[in-house]
Design an enzyme around this catalytic site. Structure first.
Site, mmCIF file in Angstrom:
data_model
loop_
_atom_site.group_PDB
_atom_site.id
_atom_site.type_symbol
_atom_site.label_atom_id
_atom_site.label_comp_id
_atom_site.label_asym_id
_atom_site.label_seq_id
_atom_site.Cartn_x
_atom_site.Cartn_y
_atom_site.Cartn_z
ATOM 1 C CD GLU A 208 -3.069 -0.948 0.217
ATOM 2 O OE1 GLU A 208 -3.060 0.049 -0.531
ATOM 3 O OE2 GLU A 208 -3.943 -1.822 0.156
ATOM 4 N NE ARG A 212 -3.971 2.702 -0.495
ATOM 5 C CZ ARG A 212 -5.255 2.696 -0.171
ATOM 6 N NH1 ARG A 212 -5.873 3.815 0.115
ATOM 7 N NH2 ARG A 212 -5.935 1.559 -0.128
ATOM 8 C CG ASP A 337 -6.132 -7.222 -7.677
ATOM 9 O OD1 ASP A 337 -5.068 -7.488 -7.089
ATOM 10 O OD2 ASP A 337 -6.987 -6.450 -7.200
ATOM 11 C CD GLU A 487 -11.145 -1.924 -8.674
ATOM 12 O OE1 GLU A 487 -10.189 -1.710 -7.901
ATOM 13 O OE2 GLU A 487 -12.341 -1.718 -8.349
ATOM 14 C CB THR A 573 -2.298 -1.124 -9.277
ATOM 15 O OG1 THR A 573 -3.527 -1.853 -9.221
ATOM 16 C CG2 THR A 573 -1.760 -0.888 -7.877
#
Length: 584
Positions: A208, A212, A337, A487, A573
């Site tokens: 994360e 981010r 994913d 998504e 992502t």
């Protein structure tokens, strides 16, 4: 000579020797400090060739040129095992890949997007509506959560679930720049200049933090040229390198940067260890320090070489110490994913220079078609395809669950279809995207659920209820929560840019209208408890990715196609756009 005189002579000799040794040590330390300083500043020492040797980088953006000379930390030479990468293809073998975006009409003289006045007004009005939505959410963060990670939009409070560095602020930086919100961008940048990204209040998620924070800082730096953002990215990236110090080279899940310690858990998650590559590769490019690249390339190599029961389909868990997969669960949804997403994006990012990424991607997609994609039982919609999950092992079994998270797949397939000339992938992408949108259009609120359980074409039809309401045709169970996820909108954006079909703009606009109606609060936006229940709604949570991804993709869906073009950028992502490598 007396013994006393001998002792005095030896004492003087030893004293002189000690002083000489001390002076040598001081001179050595001074020389080392000069060497490090020279390597840190490009105005003093010319940047040495690194893993992208003999390449140049795209120096144009859609809104601002990138900076000319970043700060460069001292490079660490690679070990011999990384002299060649992938299938013996060296990294400087960058090429111009096939054009991704549709050939949208532009005037030859003014280079202006061709559309009628009515079309332009409609597009601009919708884009402005999304921008206002962003400002509504951002102002709520400024007023009720400034400096914290995320706001709680019903109780008007905040929380620090990502170390308190201001996750929403960093995640929103590039969105603000793209939306031309320069005052807001400057205020956030000034605050972040004083954040210490080398200090952990808690153990942080390496995954994360990378997607981010590191991704957000790097993207905002490339777009704006604000050097302080690169400085902060370097601080964070260098502090996180210790996470890769494991027997296999796979990173630990969680890390305390201040202590350099980690949780003693050796079961890694596929999407977490396999979704760090773009960010650290970009950091290597911008700094000249190839150490960042070697760390994540080692991860790719370990995953590539690890034994798999089905070629190209990677189990969700892996032993961090030994680099071997654990269990048999396979999914393009949670915990799987973005690993698959990054395979094709890494290939695009390096201009095809490392064929390993293409090979791994094509193996995965070929097996995905064979084992995970199924037709459903939705009446009057034979075109819909669903993406399920699989448990391998001695007796493999298909699981007919499709998560909202897996709705990134249509966009991924569409990009891969253009880059790798796989037309079937685009056909499947379109049908999967229709299913993702259908899931939105079939609920009471017009918003897609966290996951659906679908009836495959050969399954026995059943009629199922959910909280007193009949489920949409073809489903037998749903998880009705909604976390403001991006998504489906992401795939609609990519399919519009690739096909030029305006139906994807219409679908995106309808989703935005539903978000405005059901998710808006007096200060921001909230996720939903159950998209099938109009009375049991908001969950008091606004994830930072709502500003980073959901609103950015919606805004770009209604921007002219040259803004953050897929032919110039690749998105991480968390929807942070990075400039792609280009050949000289």
């Amino acid at each position: 000579m007396s013994t006393s005189n001998n002792n005095k002579f030896l004492w003087k000799l030893n004293t002189r020797l000690r002083i000489s040794v001390l002076l040598i040590i001081i001179l050595f330390l001074l020389a080392y400090q000069i060497f490090v300083t020279l390597n840190r500043y490009p105005d003093i020492l010319e940047n040495p060739k690194q893993w992208w040797s003999d390449t140049t980088w795209s120096d144009t953006t859609d809104t601002s040129s990138p900076p000319q000379k970043p700060i460069i930390p001292a490079p660490i030479p690679p070990s011999s095992e990384y002299n060649k990468l992938g299938d013996d293809v060296v990294l400087y073998n960058v090429s111009s890949l096939t054009k991704i975006q549709y050939d949208f009409p532009y005037s030859s003289l003014k280079k202006q997007f061709i559309e009628t006045k009515a079309e332009r007004k409609l597009r601009e009005d919708r884009k402005e509506s999304i921008k206002k939505g962003f400002l509504h959410a951002w102002n709520g963060y400024v007023n009720y959560g400034w400096g914290s990670d995320e706001i709680l939009p019903i109780t008007n409070t905040s929380r620090n679930n990502f170390n308190g560095w201001g996750a929403t602020m960093v995640d929103a930086l590039d969105t603000m720049w793209i939306m031309n919100l320069k005052a807001e961008f400057t205020n956030a940048t000034n605050y972040l200049a004083n954040v210490n990204f080398t200090n952990s209040r808690m153990e942080i998620s390496v995954f994360e933090t990378t997607i981010r924070y590191l991704g957000g800082l790097l993207s905002a730096y490339e777009l704006s040229g604000k050097e302080i953002l690169l400085i902060k990215a370097i601080e964070l990236g260098e502090a996180m390198l210790v996470a890769f110090d494991t027997p296999s080279g796979l990173p630990y899940n969680d890390l305390n940067i201040t202590r350099g310690s980690y949780k003693p858990i050796f079961r890694g998650v596929l999407s977490q260890v396999g979704t760090l590559q773009l960010e650290f590769m970009k950091l290597a490019e911008l700094t000249g320090n190839s150490t960042f690249f070697y760390a994540v390339q080692k991860v790719t190599d370990v995953l590539d070489k690890a034994s798999k029961e089905i070629p190209g389909l990677y189990p969700l868990y892996i032993d961090i110490e030994y680099g071997k997969f654990i269990g048999h669960q396979i999914s393009f949804g949670a915990m799987g994913d973005s690993f698959y997403e990054y395979l094709i994006k890494q290939y695009v990012y390096v201009g095809g220079a490392i064929d390993q990424y293409r090979r791994m991607y094509e193996e995965s997609i070929d097996s995905m078609h064979k084992y995970l994609v199924k037709e459903g039982q939705v009446k009057d919609r034979p075109d819909l395809l669903f993406l399920g999950e699989y448990t391998s092992g001695r007796i493999g079994s298909f699981i007919s669950r499709m998560e909202h998270l897996s709705c990134f797949t249509p966009g991924m397939l569409a990009i891969g279809s253009k880059i790798l000339h796989r037309p079937k992938d685009l056909e499947v992408a379109i049908r999967l995207a229709e299913s993702c949108y259908w899931a939105y259009n079939s609920t009471t609120t017009g918003i897609g659920p966290e996951s659906i359980y679908f009836l495959t074409k050969d399954a026995k039809a059943v009629s199922v209820w959910h909280n007193g309401d009949t489920l949409p045709d073809g489903l037998y169970r749903i998880d009705g929560s909604y976390l403001l996820r991006p998504e489906t909108i992401e795939s609609l954006f990519i399919l519009y840019r690739i096909t030029g079909n305006k139906k994807y703009q219409e679908k995106g606009w309808k989703i935005w209208q539903s978000i405005e109606k059901w998710c808006k609060t007096p200060i921001a936006y909230s996720g939903l408890r159950d998209v099938m229940d109009e009375k049991r709604l908001q969950n008091n949570n606004m994830e930072s990715f709502f500003l980073a991804e959901t609103l950015k993709y919606l805004y770009l869906l209604f921007s002219t196609p040259d803004v953050i073009s897929l032919d110039n950028y690749v998105f991480n992502t968390e929807a942070h756009p990075f400039l792609r490598m280009t050949p000289k």
